[in-house]
Design a protein around this motif. Sequence first.
Motif, PDB file in Angstrom:
ATOM      1  N   LEU A   1      40.373  43.068  27.951  1.00  0.00           N
ATOM      2  CA  LEU A   1      39.512  42.733  29.314  1.00  0.00           C
ATOM      3  C   LEU A   1      38.268  43.158  29.064  1.00  0.00           C
ATOM      4  N   LEU A   2      38.066  44.383  28.762  1.00  0.00           N
ATOM      5  CA  LEU A   2      36.776  45.006  28.525  1.00  0.00           C
ATOM      6  C   LEU A   2      36.053  44.393  27.241  1.00  0.00           C
ATOM      7  N   ASN A   3      36.803  44.258  26.271  1.00  0.00           N
ATOM      8  CA  ASN A   3      36.066  44.106  25.034  1.00  0.00           C
ATOM      9  C   ASN A   3      35.543  42.465  24.984  1.00  0.00           C
ATOM     10  N   ARG A   4      36.290  41.543  25.939  1.00  0.00           N
ATOM     11  CA  ARG A   4      35.867  40.322  26.057  1.00  0.00           C
ATOM     12  C   ARG A   4      34.911  40.277  27.406  1.00  0.00           C
ATOM     13  N   ASP A   5      34.472  41.179  27.842  1.00  0.00           N
ATOM     14  CA  ASP A   5      33.704  41.046  28.879  1.00  0.00           C
ATOM     15  C   ASP A   5      34.136  40.390  30.299  1.00  0.00           C
TER      16      ASP A   5
ATOM     17  N   LEU B   1      43.242  40.675  38.945  1.00  0.00           N
ATOM     18  CA  LEU B   1      42.170  40.068  38.276  1.00  0.00           C
ATOM     19  C   LEU B   1      42.502  38.689  38.419  1.00  0.00           C
ATOM     20  N   PRO B   2      41.323  37.570  38.595  1.00  0.00           N
ATOM     21  CA  PRO B   2      41.658  36.115  38.463  1.00  0.00           C
ATOM     22  C   PRO B   2      41.929  35.832  37.138  1.00  0.00           C
ATOM     23  N   VAL B   3      42.450  34.894  37.124  1.00  0.00           N
ATOM     24  CA  VAL B   3      42.725  34.280  35.510  1.00  0.00           C
ATOM     25  C   VAL B   3      41.886  33.906  34.676  1.00  0.00           C
ATOM     26  N   ASN B   4      40.524  33.433  35.495  1.00  0.00           N
ATOM     27  CA  ASN B   4      39.508  32.964  34.706  1.00  0.00           C
ATOM     28  C   ASN B   4      38.281  34.097  34.849  1.00  0.00           C
ATOM     29  N   GLY B   5      38.634  35.328  35.207  1.00  0.00           N
ATOM     30  CA  GLY B   5      37.858  36.356  35.084  1.00  0.00           C
ATOM     31  C   GLY B   5      37.645  37.040  36.698  1.00  0.00           C
TER      32      GLY B   5
ATOM     33  N   ILE C   1      35.696  42.095  32.532  1.00  0.00           N
ATOM     34  CA  ILE C   1      35.509  42.708  33.619  1.00  0.00           C
ATOM     35  C   ILE C   1      34.605  44.105  32.944  1.00  0.00           C
ATOM     36  N   SER C   2      33.678  44.617  33.637  1.00  0.00           N
ATOM     37  CA  SER C   2      33.011  45.811  33.149  1.00  0.00           C
ATOM     38  C   SER C   2      33.976  47.036  33.530  1.00  0.00           C
ATOM     39  N   LEU C   3      33.612  48.177  33.226  1.00  0.00           N
ATOM     40  CA  LEU C   3      34.163  49.487  33.133  1.00  0.00           C
ATOM     41  C   LEU C   3      33.854  50.027  34.636  1.00  0.00           C
ATOM     42  N   GLU C   4      32.713  49.696  35.136  1.00  0.00           N
ATOM     43  CA  GLU C   4      32.655  50.001  36.542  1.00  0.00           C
ATOM     44  C   GLU C   4      33.252  49.270  37.333  1.00  0.00           C
ATOM     45  N   ASP C   5      33.640  48.051  37.228  1.00  0.00           N
ATOM     46  CA  ASP C   5      34.484  47.180  37.969  1.00  0.00           C
ATOM     47  C   ASP C   5      36.037  47.349  37.975  1.00  0.00           C
ATOM     48  N   LEU C   6      36.293  47.807  36.830  1.00  0.00           N
ATOM     49  CA  LEU C   6      37.735  48.252  36.377  1.00  0.00           C
ATOM     50  C   LEU C   6      37.778  49.535  37.212  1.00  0.00           C
ATOM     51  N   TRP C   7      37.003  50.447  37.342  1.00  0.00           N
ATOM     52  CA  TRP C   7      37.083  51.712  37.859  1.00  0.00           C
ATOM     53  C   TRP C   7      37.095  51.377  39.504  1.00  0.00           C
TER      54      TRP C   7
END
Length: 68
Positions: free
Chosen positions: A11-15, A63-67, A17-23
Motif C-alpha cells: 500500500l505504501l509503495n503504490r501510494d 481502507l476503501p478498496v480504491n484508496g 496510503i502515506s506512512l502518516e495516514d497509516l500511522w
Amino acid sequence: MHDPRQSARNLLNRDTISLEDLWIRYWGEGGNASPLELDAYVHEALRPQPFELDLISWAIEELPVNGP
C-alpha cells in the motif's frame, strides 16, 4: 496468523496510503509506536509484538478498496 507487513508495504509503495495516514489509523486502533517505529515494523527492521501486527492489520483493513 496473517502478517500484514507485506500488505502495508504494498500500500505504501503504490501510494495508496502515506506512512502518516497509516500511522494515524494504527494509532487510532490503540498503537503506541511512533511513526518511525511503525515504519521500522512495516519494513521488518524492528520486530513488533504480535498485538502490534493485529493493530497494523486493523488499520489497513478499513481502507476503501480504491484508496483512502
